[in-house]
Design a protein around this motif. Structure first.
Motif, PDB file in Angstrom:
ATOM      1  N   ASN A  22       0.850   3.444  13.064  1.00 41.04           N
ATOM      2  CA  ASN A  22      -0.493   2.860  13.096  1.00 41.04           C
ATOM      3  C   ASN A  22      -1.010   2.987  14.515  1.00 41.04           C
ATOM      4  OD1 ASN A  22      -2.686   0.961  13.348  1.00 41.04           O
ATOM      5  ND2 ASN A  22      -2.012   0.049  11.424  1.00 41.04           N
ATOM      6  N   GLU A  23      -1.946   3.902  14.704  1.00 45.09           N
ATOM      7  CA  GLU A  23      -2.436   4.201  16.051  1.00 45.09           C
ATOM      8  C   GLU A  23      -3.130   2.996  16.680  1.00 45.09           C
ATOM      9  OE1 GLU A  23      -2.857   6.137  19.500  1.00 45.09           O
ATOM     10  OE2 GLU A  23      -1.770   6.918  17.751  1.00 45.09           O
ATOM     11  N   ALA A  24      -3.871   2.241  15.884  1.00 44.81           N
ATOM     12  CA  ALA A  24      -4.597   1.083  16.413  1.00 44.81           C
ATOM     13  C   ALA A  24      -3.641   0.017  16.947  1.00 44.81           C
ATOM     14  CB  ALA A  24      -5.502   0.496  15.330  1.00 44.81           C
ATOM     15  N   LEU A  25      -2.507  -0.150  16.282  1.00 43.65           N
ATOM     16  CA  LEU A  25      -1.543  -1.178  16.690  1.00 43.65           C
ATOM     17  C   LEU A  25      -0.455  -0.638  17.606  1.00 43.65           C
ATOM     18  CD1 LEU A  25      -0.963  -2.954  13.231  1.00 43.65           C
ATOM     19  CD2 LEU A  25      -2.455  -3.703  15.091  1.00 43.65           C
ATOM     20  N   HIS A  26      -0.348   0.696  17.678  1.00 36.50           N
ATOM     21  CA  HIS A  26       0.742   1.346  18.411  1.00 36.50           C
ATOM     22  C   HIS A  26       2.093   0.834  17.899  1.00 36.50           C
ATOM     23  CE1 HIS A  26      -1.706   3.501  21.362  1.00 36.50           C
ATOM     24  NE2 HIS A  26      -2.494   2.440  21.336  1.00 36.50           N
ATOM     25  N   ARG A  27       2.179   0.701  16.594  1.00 34.13           N
ATOM     26  CA  ARG A  27       3.407   0.257  15.924  1.00 34.13           C
ATOM     27  C   ARG A  27       3.595   1.063  14.643  1.00 34.13           C
ATOM     28  NH1 ARG A  27       4.847  -5.088  17.231  1.00 34.13           N
ATOM     29  NH2 ARG A  27       6.776  -4.621  16.095  1.00 34.13           N
ATOM     30  N   PHE A  28       4.826   1.092  14.180  1.00 34.37           N
ATOM     31  CA  PHE A  28       5.093   1.694  12.868  1.00 34.37           C
ATOM     32  C   PHE A  28       4.826   0.632  11.812  1.00 34.37           C
ATOM     33  CE2 PHE A  28       7.438   4.495  15.692  1.00 34.37           C
ATOM     34  CZ  PHE A  28       7.148   5.746  15.169  1.00 34.37           C
ATOM     35  N   ARG A  29       3.598   0.540  11.372  1.00 31.37           N
ATOM     36  CA  ARG A  29       3.171  -0.464  10.406  1.00 31.37           C
ATOM     37  C   ARG A  29       2.393   0.223   9.278  1.00 31.37           C
ATOM     38  NH1 ARG A  29       3.132  -5.612  12.908  1.00 31.37           N
ATOM     39  NH2 ARG A  29       5.152  -5.760  13.966  1.00 31.37           N
ATOM     40  N   PRO A  30       3.098   0.707   8.254  1.00 32.78           N
ATOM     41  CA  PRO A  30       2.421   1.416   7.160  1.00 32.78           C
ATOM     42  C   PRO A  30       1.599   0.465   6.287  1.00 32.78           C
ATOM     43  CG  PRO A  30       4.720   1.092   6.623  1.00 32.78           C
ATOM     44  CD  PRO A  30       4.555   0.634   8.045  1.00 32.78           C
ATOM     45  N   THR A  31       0.663   1.025   5.559  1.00 33.84           N
ATOM     46  CA  THR A  31      -0.147   0.260   4.605  1.00 33.84           C
ATOM     47  C   THR A  31       0.125   0.819   3.206  1.00 33.84           C
ATOM     48  OG1 THR A  31      -2.006   1.728   5.061  1.00 33.84           O
ATOM     49  CG2 THR A  31      -1.940  -0.352   6.258  1.00 33.84           C
ATOM     50  N   LEU A  32       1.391   0.763   2.815  1.00 34.20           N
ATOM     51  CA  LEU A  32       1.822   1.385   1.569  1.00 34.20           C
ATOM     52  C   LEU A  32       2.456   0.368   0.643  1.00 34.20           C
ATOM     53  CD1 LEU A  32       3.494   4.619   2.992  1.00 34.20           C
ATOM     54  CD2 LEU A  32       1.215   4.425   1.993  1.00 34.20           C
ATOM     55  N   ALA A  33       2.168   0.523  -0.638  1.00 35.12           N
ATOM     56  CA  ALA A  33       2.848  -0.219  -1.696  1.00 35.12           C
ATOM     57  C   ALA A  33       3.728   0.766  -2.463  1.00 35.12           C
ATOM     58  CB  ALA A  33       1.831  -0.858  -2.636  1.00 35.12           C
ATOM     59  N   PHE A  34       4.932   0.331  -2.830  1.00 31.78           N
ATOM     60  CA  PHE A  34       5.895   1.204  -3.504  1.00 31.78           C
ATOM     61  C   PHE A  34       6.308   0.602  -4.845  1.00 31.78           C
ATOM     62  CE2 PHE A  34       6.520   1.823   1.069  1.00 31.78           C
ATOM     63  CZ  PHE A  34       6.497   3.210   1.181  1.00 31.78           C
ATOM     64  N   ARG A  35       6.569   1.494  -5.789  1.00 35.86           N
ATOM     65  CA  ARG A  35       7.131   1.083  -7.078  1.00 35.86           C
ATOM     66  C   ARG A  35       8.145   2.137  -7.508  1.00 35.86           C
ATOM     67  NH1 ARG A  35       6.379  -2.172 -11.591  1.00 35.86           N
ATOM     68  NH2 ARG A  35       6.795  -1.179 -13.599  1.00 35.86           N
ATOM     69  N   GLY A  36       9.396   1.730  -7.665  1.00 36.28           N
ATOM     70  CA  GLY A  36      10.441   2.644  -8.087  1.00 36.28           C
ATOM     71  C   GLY A  36      10.735   2.499  -9.561  1.00 36.28           C
ATOM     72  N   MET A  37      10.935   3.651 -10.234  1.00 34.35           N
ATOM     73  CA  MET A  37      11.195   3.648 -11.672  1.00 34.35           C
ATOM     74  C   MET A  37      12.321   4.634 -11.973  1.00 34.35           C
ATOM     75  SD  MET A  37       7.179   3.607 -12.843  1.00 34.35           S
ATOM     76  CE  MET A  37       7.465   2.944 -14.478  1.00 34.35           C
ATOM     77  N   PRO A  38      13.266   4.268 -12.854  1.00 34.34           N
ATOM     78  CA  PRO A  38      14.446   5.104 -13.086  1.00 34.34           C
ATOM     79  C   PRO A  38      14.176   6.379 -13.857  1.00 34.34           C
ATOM     80  CG  PRO A  38      14.440   3.237 -14.583  1.00 34.34           C
ATOM     81  CD  PRO A  38      13.313   3.012 -13.635  1.00 34.34           C
ATOM     82  N   ASP A  39      13.030   6.462 -14.522  1.00 34.35           N
ATOM     83  CA  ASP A  39      12.673   7.637 -15.327  1.00 34.35           C
ATOM     84  C   ASP A  39      11.290   8.112 -14.884  1.00 34.35           C
ATOM     85  OD1 ASP A  39      11.932   9.501 -17.257  1.00 34.35           O
ATOM     86  OD2 ASP A  39      12.773   8.368 -18.925  1.00 34.35           O
ATOM     87  N   ALA A  40      11.221   9.333 -14.379  1.00 33.45           N
ATOM     88  CA  ALA A  40       9.962   9.857 -13.840  1.00 33.45           C
ATOM     89  C   ALA A  40       8.874   9.996 -14.893  1.00 33.45           C
ATOM     90  CB  ALA A  40      10.203  11.206 -13.168  1.00 33.45           C
ATOM     91  N   SER A  41       9.263   9.962 -16.167  1.00 35.41           N
ATOM     92  CA  SER A  41       8.261  10.085 -17.230  1.00 35.41           C
ATOM     93  C   SER A  41       7.631   8.739 -17.587  1.00 35.41           C
ATOM     94  CB  SER A  41       8.889  10.689 -18.486  1.00 35.41           C
ATOM     95  OG  SER A  41       9.846   9.813 -19.054  1.00 35.41           O
ATOM     96  N   MET A  42       8.141   7.642 -17.016  1.00 31.98           N
ATOM     97  CA  MET A  42       7.575   6.320 -17.295  1.00 31.98           C
ATOM     98  C   MET A  42       6.172   6.212 -16.718  1.00 31.98           C
ATOM     99  SD  MET A  42      10.803   3.767 -16.580  1.00 31.98           S
ATOM    100  CE  MET A  42      12.142   3.605 -17.747  1.00 31.98           C
ATOM    101  N   ASP A  43       5.315   5.464 -17.423  1.00 32.04           N
ATOM    102  CA  ASP A  43       3.950   5.287 -16.945  1.00 32.04           C
ATOM    103  C   ASP A  43       3.817   3.965 -16.194  1.00 32.04           C
ATOM    104  OD1 ASP A  43       3.801   3.261 -18.875  1.00 32.04           O
ATOM    105  OD2 ASP A  43       2.970   4.623 -20.376  1.00 32.04           O
ATOM    106  N   LEU A  44       2.599   3.638 -15.799  1.00 29.41           N
ATOM    107  CA  LEU A  44       2.330   2.406 -15.059  1.00 29.41           C
ATOM    108  C   LEU A  44       1.643   1.377 -15.946  1.00 29.41           C
ATOM    109  CD1 LEU A  44       1.149   3.797 -11.584  1.00 29.41           C
ATOM    110  CD2 LEU A  44       3.424   2.972 -12.253  1.00 29.41           C
TER     111      LEU A  44
END
Length: 277
Positions: A22-44
């Motif tokens: 994050n350039e504004a903060l000069h820190r490694f601060r991502p703005t990401l949400a993650f969701r892990g699923m065991p089968d790539a064919s699963m939907d949301l």
């Protein structure tokens, strides 16, 4: 939406943490949400989506009944957003979907189910700064006033104290991410957040497929799952931590001492070692 199939643990780390600076903060601060699923064919699909038919029309009825019968429990809930988070947390079908700030928590849910080790998994990654661009003006103003990128239940209540008011903010589909109250250790340890759309029947995967920026699917091939799982165990990302209590302990022990899946981990020959010295 981008999709990338990884070939190694190292490549997986690079993709999960890509864009974290994050350039504004000069820190490694991502703005990401993650969701892990065991089968790539699963939907949301949300709990309401999976029910199908007109089930989503019963959303307000179920939530009203939940609030009525759950009163007197140990959980302090004020707003409808607190109640919605509590209901989702305890398995009631809602329009919410579980996400996490932690890429490793997402990898845990991708690799926890040993019965799906023969199936490719997937980690969804969404930059909520990008999805925030499509929010209606009252919600954008609220974020700007609070200096935030994700919402709290209190922030949502100020703009939309009822779900009907939330749905009527705009006719265009949008998604936002909000951090639930710390109802218990499970929510805290999983670094949890929820996504919510402005209609109970809306499909998040359909919405994200149309986004050109900030959305990525990282495919983890089946042959890499064992290495992912073993390294998460070494990093203490386990059921024992993410589901505090005896239930989580039992889940961890049942998986950890289960016979290993057949075949060597990726890049390691049977009976071999990466260290040739």
């Amino acid at each position: 939406m981008l999709e990338h199939r990884v070939k190694s643990w190292v490549e997986l780390q690079e993709l999960l943490f890509e864009g974290s600076w994050n350039e504004a903060l000069h820190r490694f601060r991502p703005t990401l949400a993650f969701r892990g699923m065991p089968d790539a064919s699963m939907d949301l699909a949300t709990g309401l989506n999976r029910r199908g038919g007109d089930y989503s029309r019963q959303e307000h009825v179920m939530l009203r009944a939940f609030r009525k019968y759950a009163r007197g429990t140990a959980y302090p809930c004020g707003s409808v957003w607190d109640w919605l988070a509590l209901a989702q947390h305890h398995g009631l079908p809602t329009r919410l979907l579980d996400w996490t700030f932690s890429p490793y928590v997402a990898l845990h849910f991708l690799s926890e189910n040993l019965e799906l080790y023969g199936t490719d998994g997937v980690v969804w990654s969404v930059d909520y700064r990008e999805t925030n661009r499509l929010l209606p003006r009252p919600l954008k103003v609220q974020l700007r006033q609070e200096g935030a990128d994700v919402f709290s239940a209190e922030m949502l209540e100020e703009v939309a104290p009822r779900l009907r008011a939330f749905d009527q903010l705009t006719r265009r589909s949008f998604v936002l991410f909000f951090e639930p109250p710390s109802l218990d250790e499970r929510i805290v340890n999983q670094f949890a957040l929820f996504s919510v759309m402005n209609a109970p029947s809306s499909r998040l995967d359909t919405f994200l497929e149309k986004q050109e920026r900030g959305v990525r699917r990282i495919i983890v091939p089946a042959k890499l799952k064992r290495e992912v799982r073993d390294k998460l165990d070494q990093a203490n990302i386990t059921e024992r931590v993410l589901f505090p209590g005896l239930d989580g302990l039992s889940r961890w022990l049942r998986r950890y001492y289960n016979p290993k899946p057949p075949g060597p981990p990726e890049g390691l020959p049977p009976g071999g070692s990466r260290n040739e010295d």
